[in-house]
Design a protein around this motif. Structure first.
Motif, PDB file in Angstrom:
ATOM      1  N   LEU A 153     -10.018   2.943  -3.741  1.00  0.00           N
ATOM      2  CA  LEU A 153      -8.599   3.055  -3.459  1.00  0.00           C
ATOM      3  C   LEU A 153      -7.944   4.081  -4.366  1.00  0.00           C
ATOM      4  O   LEU A 153      -8.347   4.269  -5.515  1.00  0.00           O
ATOM      5  N   PRO A 164      -2.463   2.558  -7.069  1.00  0.00           N
ATOM      6  CA  PRO A 164      -1.294   2.002  -6.371  1.00  0.00           C
ATOM      7  C   PRO A 164      -0.003   2.617  -6.877  1.00  0.00           C
ATOM      8  O   PRO A 164       0.103   3.037  -8.027  1.00  0.00           O
ATOM      9  N   ARG A 165       0.988   2.628  -5.998  1.00  0.00           N
ATOM     10  CA  ARG A 165       2.300   3.181  -6.364  1.00  0.00           C
ATOM     11  C   ARG A 165       3.144   2.170  -7.124  1.00  0.00           C
ATOM     12  O   ARG A 165       4.129   2.529  -7.762  1.00  0.00           O
ATOM     13  N   TYR A 195       3.333  -0.107   8.989  1.00  0.00           N
ATOM     14  CA  TYR A 195       1.924  -0.521   9.054  1.00  0.00           C
ATOM     15  C   TYR A 195       1.737  -1.473  10.230  1.00  0.00           C
ATOM     16  O   TYR A 195       1.491  -2.663  10.059  1.00  0.00           O
ATOM     17  N   ALA A 229      -7.542  -9.142  -0.805  1.00  0.00           N
ATOM     18  CA  ALA A 229      -7.220  -8.387  -2.021  1.00  0.00           C
ATOM     19  C   ALA A 229      -7.789  -9.152  -3.208  1.00  0.00           C
ATOM     20  O   ALA A 229      -7.253 -10.180  -3.598  1.00  0.00           O
ATOM     21  N   ASP A 267      -5.576  -3.635  -8.207  1.00  0.00           N
ATOM     22  CA  ASP A 267      -5.097  -2.519  -7.377  1.00  0.00           C
ATOM     23  C   ASP A 267      -4.937  -2.938  -5.922  1.00  0.00           C
ATOM     24  O   ASP A 267      -3.962  -2.544  -5.252  1.00  0.00           O
ATOM     25  N   GLU A 268      -5.874  -3.741  -5.399  1.00  0.00           N
ATOM     26  CA  GLU A 268      -5.775  -4.182  -4.012  1.00  0.00           C
ATOM     27  C   GLU A 268      -4.541  -5.061  -3.804  1.00  0.00           C
ATOM     28  O   GLU A 268      -3.857  -4.959  -2.784  1.00  0.00           O
ATOM     29  N   TRP A 285      -1.435  -2.744  -3.764  1.00  0.00           N
ATOM     30  CA  TRP A 285      -1.342  -2.026  -2.491  1.00  0.00           C
ATOM     31  C   TRP A 285      -0.830  -2.961  -1.400  1.00  0.00           C
ATOM     32  O   TRP A 285       0.004  -2.575  -0.562  1.00  0.00           O
ATOM     33  N   ASP A 303       2.843  -3.556  -1.855  1.00  0.00           N
ATOM     34  CA  ASP A 303       3.600  -2.353  -1.532  1.00  0.00           C
ATOM     35  C   ASP A 303       3.847  -2.220  -0.031  1.00  0.00           C
ATOM     36  O   ASP A 303       4.836  -1.612   0.394  1.00  0.00           O
ATOM     37  N   MET A 304       2.953  -2.796   0.787  1.00  0.00           N
ATOM     38  CA  MET A 304       3.084  -2.671   2.241  1.00  0.00           C
ATOM     39  C   MET A 304       3.945  -3.759   2.869  1.00  0.00           C
ATOM     40  O   MET A 304       4.128  -3.780   4.092  1.00  0.00           O
TER      41      MET A 304
END
Length: 249
Positions: free
Chosen positions: A77, A80-81, A197, A233, A237-238, A241, A244-245
């Motif tokens: 990945l 992440p933001r 998404y 997840a 990081d997962e 992410w 974030d979605m």
């Protein structure tokens, strides 16, 4: 001769990787493993309908397997933001209509987890909490008690500090499953994702109450909360992410 009869029984039971390994053992095994019948058995496990095709002298099942089999590779990945420093979680728990827990939890606190486990914790739960797998846990202080059979529900919202937007993770879901062997009561909710998404759906957030049983009094003593997204997840990081979605409002 006896060994060949044994191999003819064993080879159809193997998957493609193991059958390919057998081909490297010796000339006899390689010669036998090249029989396309064994590769038809392998293909039948992955693509059953392909075995209904008429036999072909040019396209063997061994060739079909080599062409379409792909070894699973872990995906890397991008960073992440989001970070947990950007997040605050709002957790509320009700026993029937009584609010028994209500806290604003900074993201880093959820990352820190439960440092000191209480005495009397069951071995299954202790093993889980001490395992190196990624998890998000929160100690409950002060602890609270819940009688067996009471209706307990939870809501979890999360806010982004960078935009002051809020997303819902759990919306008044019931703890309707109790795993007494692992001393966990579980609730879940399907996540709502941003319209950006459209093809992501069916992912659940799980919340667990971690508890001790108070003897024969029919009371559970809640000392912690765990949040996870199961196999969707399983790393920091997962999780970021995934958050974030969400459908931020």
């Amino acid at each position: 001769m006896l060994s060949e009869e044994v191999l003819k029984v064993v080879f159809p039971l193997l998957d493609g990787v193991d059958l390919a390994v057998c081909m490297m053992v010796c000339k006899q095994w390689r010669h036998m493993a090249q029989d396309d019948y064994f590769w038809k058995c392998v293909c039948a496990k992955r693509w059953p309908s392909i075995c209904k095709r008429p036999n072909s002298h040019t396209v063997t099942y061994y060739r079909i397997y080599r062409t379409f089999y792909k070894r699973q590779r872990p995906q890397t990945l991008l960073p992440p933001r989001l970070s947990f420093d950007d997040l605050e979680f709002f957790i509320d728990i009700w026993n029937e209509d009584e609010l028994v827990f209500s806290e604003v939890v900074p993201g880093p606190v959820l990352q820190t987890g439960i440092k000191f486990l209480p005495t009397g914790i069951c071995n299954t739960l202790k093993f889980h909490l001490e395992s190196p797998e990624y998890k998000m846990t929160l100690p409950v202080d002060p602890r609270f008690n819940i009688p067996w059979g009471d209706t307990v529900s939870i809501s979890v919202l999360v806010e982004r500090k960078d935009s002051n937007k809020v997303a819902c993770i759990i919306n008044k879901s019931l703890f309707d499953y109790i795993d007494r062997c692992a001393s966990r009561a579980l609730a879940f909710e399907y996540l709502n994702f941003s319209p950006n998404y459209p093809f992501i759906s069916g992912i659940r957030a799980w919340i667990s109450l971690l508890f001790l049983e108070d003897g024969d009094d029919g009371i559970i003593d809640v000392f912690g909360i765990e949040m996870d997204f199961r196999n969707t997840a399983s790393s920091k990081d997962e999780v970021l992410w995934l958050l974030d979605m969400l459908d931020w409002k």
